[in-house]
Design an enzyme around this catalytic site. Structure first.
Site, PDB file in Angstrom:
ATOM      1  N   ASN A 210      12.825   1.000   5.140  1.00 38.11           N
ATOM      2  CA  ASN A 210      12.113   2.147   5.820  1.00 38.11           C
ATOM      3  C   ASN A 210      11.718   1.854   7.175  1.00 38.11           C
ATOM      4  O   ASN A 210      12.284   0.706   7.673  1.00 38.11           O
ATOM      5  CB  ASN A 210      10.512   2.228   5.028  1.00 38.11           C
ATOM      6  CG  ASN A 210       9.719   0.957   5.128  1.00 38.11           C
ATOM      7  OD1 ASN A 210       9.343   0.462   6.125  1.00 38.11           O
ATOM      8  ND2 ASN A 210       9.728   0.098   3.904  1.00 38.11           N
ATOM      9  N   ASP A 279       8.624   0.181  -2.852  1.00 35.29           N
ATOM     10  CA  ASP A 279       7.989   0.139  -4.021  1.00 35.29           C
ATOM     11  C   ASP A 279       9.100  -0.216  -5.239  1.00 35.29           C
ATOM     12  O   ASP A 279       8.561  -0.624  -6.192  1.00 35.29           O
ATOM     13  CB  ASP A 279       7.511   1.573  -4.275  1.00 35.29           C
ATOM     14  CG  ASP A 279       6.330   1.936  -3.452  1.00 35.29           C
ATOM     15  OD1 ASP A 279       5.525   0.694  -3.121  1.00 35.29           O
ATOM     16  OD2 ASP A 279       5.783   3.000  -2.905  1.00 35.29           O
ATOM     17  N   LYS A 289      30.944  -5.049  -2.807  1.00 30.54           N
ATOM     18  CA  LYS A 289      30.411  -3.664  -1.987  1.00 30.54           C
ATOM     19  C   LYS A 289      31.033  -2.439  -2.924  1.00 30.54           C
ATOM     20  O   LYS A 289      32.038  -2.508  -3.449  1.00 30.54           O
ATOM     21  CB  LYS A 289      31.408  -3.713  -0.676  1.00 30.54           C
ATOM     22  CG  LYS A 289      31.145  -2.533   0.154  1.00 30.54           C
ATOM     23  CD  LYS A 289      32.076  -2.327   1.384  1.00 30.54           C
ATOM     24  CE  LYS A 289      31.862  -1.202   2.094  1.00 30.54           C
ATOM     25  NZ  LYS A 289      33.019  -0.884   2.960  1.00 30.54           N
ATOM     26  N   PRO A 305       6.453  -5.700  -7.547  1.00 35.14           N
ATOM     27  CA  PRO A 305       5.139  -6.043  -7.485  1.00 35.14           C
ATOM     28  C   PRO A 305       4.393  -5.561  -6.434  1.00 35.14           C
ATOM     29  O   PRO A 305       4.803  -5.290  -5.238  1.00 35.14           O
ATOM     30  CB  PRO A 305       5.089  -7.636  -7.391  1.00 35.14           C
ATOM     31  CG  PRO A 305       6.492  -8.063  -6.816  1.00 35.14           C
ATOM     32  CD  PRO A 305       7.506  -6.776  -7.207  1.00 35.14           C
ATOM     33  N   ASP A 306       3.142  -5.098  -6.748  1.00 35.53           N
ATOM     34  CA  ASP A 306       2.275  -4.543  -5.939  1.00 35.53           C
ATOM     35  C   ASP A 306       1.556  -5.844  -5.441  1.00 35.53           C
ATOM     36  O   ASP A 306       0.431  -6.265  -5.879  1.00 35.53           O
ATOM     37  CB  ASP A 306       1.142  -3.434  -6.375  1.00 35.53           C
ATOM     38  CG  ASP A 306       0.423  -2.797  -5.157  1.00 35.53           C
ATOM     39  OD1 ASP A 306       0.087  -3.371  -4.212  1.00 35.53           O
ATOM     40  OD2 ASP A 306       0.297  -1.570  -5.291  1.00 35.53           O
ATOM     41  N   ILE A 307       1.595  -6.112  -4.104  1.00 32.86           N
ATOM     42  CA  ILE A 307       1.100  -7.376  -3.381  1.00 32.86           C
ATOM     43  C   ILE A 307      -0.477  -7.412  -3.489  1.00 32.86           C
ATOM     44  O   ILE A 307      -1.081  -8.284  -3.726  1.00 32.86           O
ATOM     45  CB  ILE A 307       1.832  -7.659  -2.258  1.00 32.86           C
ATOM     46  CG1 ILE A 307       3.367  -8.017  -2.234  1.00 32.86           C
ATOM     47  CG2 ILE A 307       1.220  -9.206  -1.415  1.00 32.86           C
ATOM     48  CD1 ILE A 307       4.222  -7.780  -1.090  1.00 32.86           C
ATOM     49  N   PHE A 323      -3.391  -0.689   3.909  1.00 29.64           N
ATOM     50  CA  PHE A 323      -2.996   0.238   4.644  1.00 29.64           C
ATOM     51  C   PHE A 323      -2.572   1.530   3.986  1.00 29.64           C
ATOM     52  O   PHE A 323      -2.288   1.234   2.577  1.00 29.64           O
ATOM     53  CB  PHE A 323      -2.056  -0.103   5.556  1.00 29.64           C
ATOM     54  CG  PHE A 323      -2.459  -0.639   6.749  1.00 29.64           C
ATOM     55  CD1 PHE A 323      -2.867  -1.857   6.879  1.00 29.64           C
ATOM     56  CD2 PHE A 323      -2.285   0.060   8.327  1.00 29.64           C
ATOM     57  CE1 PHE A 323      -3.412  -2.347   8.241  1.00 29.64           C
ATOM     58  CE2 PHE A 323      -2.730  -0.335   9.361  1.00 29.64           C
ATOM     59  CZ  PHE A 323      -3.181  -1.621   9.398  1.00 29.64           C
ATOM     60  N   LYS A 337      -6.740   5.069  -2.796  1.00 27.38           N
ATOM     61  CA  LYS A 337      -6.263   3.766  -2.690  1.00 27.38           C
ATOM     62  C   LYS A 337      -7.272   2.769  -2.724  1.00 27.38           C
ATOM     63  O   LYS A 337      -7.269   1.563  -3.258  1.00 27.38           O
ATOM     64  CB  LYS A 337      -5.213   3.620  -1.527  1.00 27.38           C
ATOM     65  CG  LYS A 337      -4.081   4.100  -2.117  1.00 27.38           C
ATOM     66  CD  LYS A 337      -2.748   3.961  -0.946  1.00 27.38           C
ATOM     67  CE  LYS A 337      -1.434   4.742  -1.429  1.00 27.38           C
ATOM     68  NZ  LYS A 337      -0.413   5.284  -0.068  1.00 27.38           N
ATOM     69  N   LYS A 341      -6.910   0.371  -5.560  1.00 30.88           N
ATOM     70  CA  LYS A 341      -6.310  -1.087  -5.363  1.00 30.88           C
ATOM     71  C   LYS A 341      -7.573  -1.941  -5.020  1.00 30.88           C
ATOM     72  O   LYS A 341      -7.083  -3.066  -4.755  1.00 30.88           O
ATOM     73  CB  LYS A 341      -5.535  -0.991  -4.123  1.00 30.88           C
ATOM     74  CG  LYS A 341      -4.386   0.002  -4.095  1.00 30.88           C
ATOM     75  CD  LYS A 341      -3.182  -0.688  -3.329  1.00 30.88           C
ATOM     76  CE  LYS A 341      -1.796   0.348  -3.411  1.00 30.88           C
ATOM     77  NZ  LYS A 341      -0.927  -0.327  -3.315  1.00 30.88           N
TER      78      LYS A 341
HETATM   79  N1  CTP Z   1       1.606  -2.569  -0.864  1.00 22.99           N
HETATM   80  C1  CTP Z   1       1.618  -3.845  -1.282  1.00 22.99           C
HETATM   81  N2  CTP Z   1       2.677  -4.031  -2.140  1.00 22.99           N
HETATM   82  C2  CTP Z   1       3.495  -2.992  -2.711  1.00 22.99           C
HETATM   83  C3  CTP Z   1       3.313  -1.702  -2.321  1.00 22.99           C
HETATM   84  C4  CTP Z   1       2.286  -1.614  -1.131  1.00 22.99           C
HETATM   85  O1  CTP Z   1       0.941  -4.827  -0.846  1.00 22.99           O
HETATM   86  N3  CTP Z   1       4.527  -3.194  -3.598  1.00 22.99           N
HETATM   87  C5  CTP Z   1       0.500  -2.297  -0.076  1.00 22.99           C
HETATM   88  C6  CTP Z   1       0.687  -1.975   1.482  1.00 22.99           C
HETATM   89  O2  CTP Z   1       0.882  -3.265   2.168  1.00 22.99           O
HETATM   90  C7  CTP Z   1      -0.685  -1.291   1.815  1.00 22.99           C
HETATM   91  C8  CTP Z   1      -0.947  -0.688   0.707  1.00 22.99           C
HETATM   92  O3  CTP Z   1      -0.493  -1.549  -0.381  1.00 22.99           O
HETATM   93  O4  CTP Z   1      -1.576  -2.065   2.376  1.00 22.99           O
HETATM   94  C9  CTP Z   1      -0.502   0.797   0.401  1.00 22.99           C
HETATM   95  O5  CTP Z   1       0.927   0.916   0.497  1.00 22.99           O
HETATM   96  P1  CTP Z   1       1.431   2.502   0.467  1.00 22.99           P
HETATM   97  O6  CTP Z   1       2.923   2.339   0.722  1.00 22.99           O
HETATM   98  O7  CTP Z   1       0.641   3.326   1.356  1.00 22.99           O
HETATM   99  O8  CTP Z   1       1.020   2.782  -1.054  1.00 22.99           O
HETATM  100  P2  CTP Z   1       1.622   2.411  -2.523  1.00 22.99           P
HETATM  101  O9  CTP Z   1       0.698   1.621  -3.123  1.00 22.99           O
HETATM  102  O10 CTP Z   1       3.064   1.854  -2.082  1.00 22.99           O
HETATM  103  O11 CTP Z   1       1.472   3.787  -2.954  1.00 22.99           O
HETATM  104  P3  CTP Z   1       2.489   5.256  -2.931  1.00 22.99           P
HETATM  105  O12 CTP Z   1       3.925   4.889  -2.309  1.00 22.99           O
HETATM  106  O13 CTP Z   1       2.518   5.670  -4.156  1.00 22.99           O
HETATM  107  O14 CTP Z   1       1.646   5.957  -1.810  1.00 22.99           O
END
Ligand code: CTP
Length: 402
Positions: A210, A279, A289, A305-307, A323, A337, A341
């Site tokens: 990204n 994500d 390749k 994983p959602d950290i 964020f 969120k 979260k």
């Molecule tokens: N985050 C994280 N790990 C992930 C995804 C997000 O730690 N796999 C954290 C980001 O660092 C940020 C927060 O979660 O602090 C929100 O991230 P964002 O990308 O805005 O949201 P998502 O949880 O990914 O949800 P969505 O993409 O559906 O908006």
């Protein structure tokens, strides 16, 4: 909070074309309420006149070590004692080399030797001179001596070349000075921060990523460090200089970032998730390749994983800051969120269409668990970081605010 008000800052100007930028630096420092005195070396005098700096600082300008008149008024030792902080901007390769060998052959080197206050340098030189092994060895020695280095920046140079060696801009130096006078609001605290994008491989040559530049996370890391915190920065791939005095762990994928965070969480007081974590990752990364034999290509992705959520789920979780980077309906998504979260604060910002990512500025809203919301006007990421650190410090001291 104006941390520069009445601070006594001694600016040393050495022989570099960037000396002209020191004029602006002195002007904005005065504007911010600092007391500024200027010393110019013989090299610096080739680029700038004392008259200019005298007009801007409102003080006489010092140039000579053995000048009976200035020694009678304020000798070099008094000048060294006067300063709360010394900033050499620009610091030429020659000045750095003289400083590092402990020379005291002019006023500025003598002052530095005679002073006990923090010394910072903003190097400025031709990129090849900066990259030269001798300069790099000198820089390593400067760091070991505890001299703070600000810059150099990478970019076009007065000599027509492009590379590292530009003095960083006066406004950035001003911000760094502000941070360096921060009042130790996070002293004794351990802060873990994620920053930048992650990259998820498709095959040995391609990846999903990204537009995150990492600037916001790095600015927060520096602000937290300046406020006295012990900072661990877990960074995805970015093109930013390693911040001074911060443990930086570089990772590529979301899974690596997750592991690095979990490994570094012990004794952590504050966790800040500023990274734009992917994500999803590919279910099966192609070993070779991918060839363009088919008209359409379907990639099967699995969730990463959602950290942030994983840290928030821990029993002894630290103060949690997340964020919410959104392209639409920013505040509503951010409020969701905050709850989903299970964090103490969300920093919401609009991204996409040329704002947020990659930019030096950010327009954010702080959303707190207690329902308080604070929208900041558009400002640069260092200023946002500084304000965020202030809020974090107040949350740490007022547990009921959490
Ligand atoms: N985050 C994280 N790990 C992930 C995804 C997000 O730690 N796999 C954290 C980001 O660092 C940020 C927060 O979660 O602090 C929100 O991230 P964002 O990308 O805005 O949201 P998502 O949880 O990914 O949800 P969505 O993409 O559906 O908006």
């Amino acid at each position: 909070m104006n941390t520069l008000s009445n601070r006594k800052i001694l600016i040393g100007i050495t022989g570099s074309i960037a000396a002209y930028k020191a004029c602006e630096l002195v002007r904005i420092l005065k504007q911010a309420g600092a007391k500024v005195r200027v010393v110019i070396t013989q090299g610096g005098l080739e680029f700038i006149t004392p008259m200019t700096l005298q007009a801007l600082s409102g003080e006489r300008v010092w140039t000579d070590l053995l000048d009976p008149e200035s020694e009678a008024a304020m000798g070099h030792i008094e000048l060294a004692r006067w300063a709360d902080l010394i900033l050499i901007a620009p610091a030429s390769a020659n000045f750095i080399a003289r400083f590092i060998t402990g020379m005291a052959d002019d006023l500025l080197t003598t002052l530095c030797l005679a002073s006990t206050v923090p010394i910072y340098m903003a190097p400025a030189m031709n990129q090849q001179m900066w990259l030269n092994t001798i300069t790099q060895q000198n820089i390593t020695k400067l760091r070991a001596l505890g001299v703070g280095l600000w810059g150099p920046a990478i970019g076009g140079q007065a000599c027509g070349e492009t590379g590292p060696g530009r003095m960083i801009e006066p406004v950035e130096l001003l911000e760094k000075l502000q941070l360096s006078f921060n009042n130790g609001a996070l002293a004794g605290k351990r802060v873990v921060i994620t920053a930048g994008p992650t990259q998820e491989a498709l095959d040995p040559v391609r990846y999903l990523a990204n537009h995150s530049s990492g600037k916001m996370g790095y600015a927060i890391a520096e602000a937290a460090r300046a406020a006295g915190a012990d900072v661990i920065l877990i960074s995805g791939p970015v093109h930013l200089a390693r911040p001074e005095g911060i443990e930086v762990i570089t990772v590529t994928t979301a899974e690596q970032m997750y592991k690095a965070v979990m490994h570094k969480l012990s004794a952590c007081d504050v966790f800040i998730g500023a990274a734009a974590v992917a994500d999803y990752r590919l279910q099966d990364i192609a070993q070779q390749k991918i060839k363009k034999t088919e008209e359409t290509l379907t990639l099967r992705l699995v969730k990463n994983p959602d950290i942030l959520a994983a840290v928030a789920a821990k029993q002894d979780k630290p103060l949690m800051i997340g964020f919410a980077a959104e392209t639409e309906d920013v505040l509503n998504y951010a409020r969701q969120k905050l709850i989903e979260k299970n964090v103490d604060m969300i920093v919401a910002n609009q991204v996409g269409h040329g704002v947020g990512f990659e930019s030096d500025d950010n327009t954010v809203t702080f959303l707190l668990r207690n329902g308080k919301e604070q929208s900041l006007t558009k400002q640069n990421k260092q200023q946002v970081a500084s304000k965020l650190v202030e809020v974090i410090a107040s949350l740490l001291t007022q547990p009921t605010e959490k």
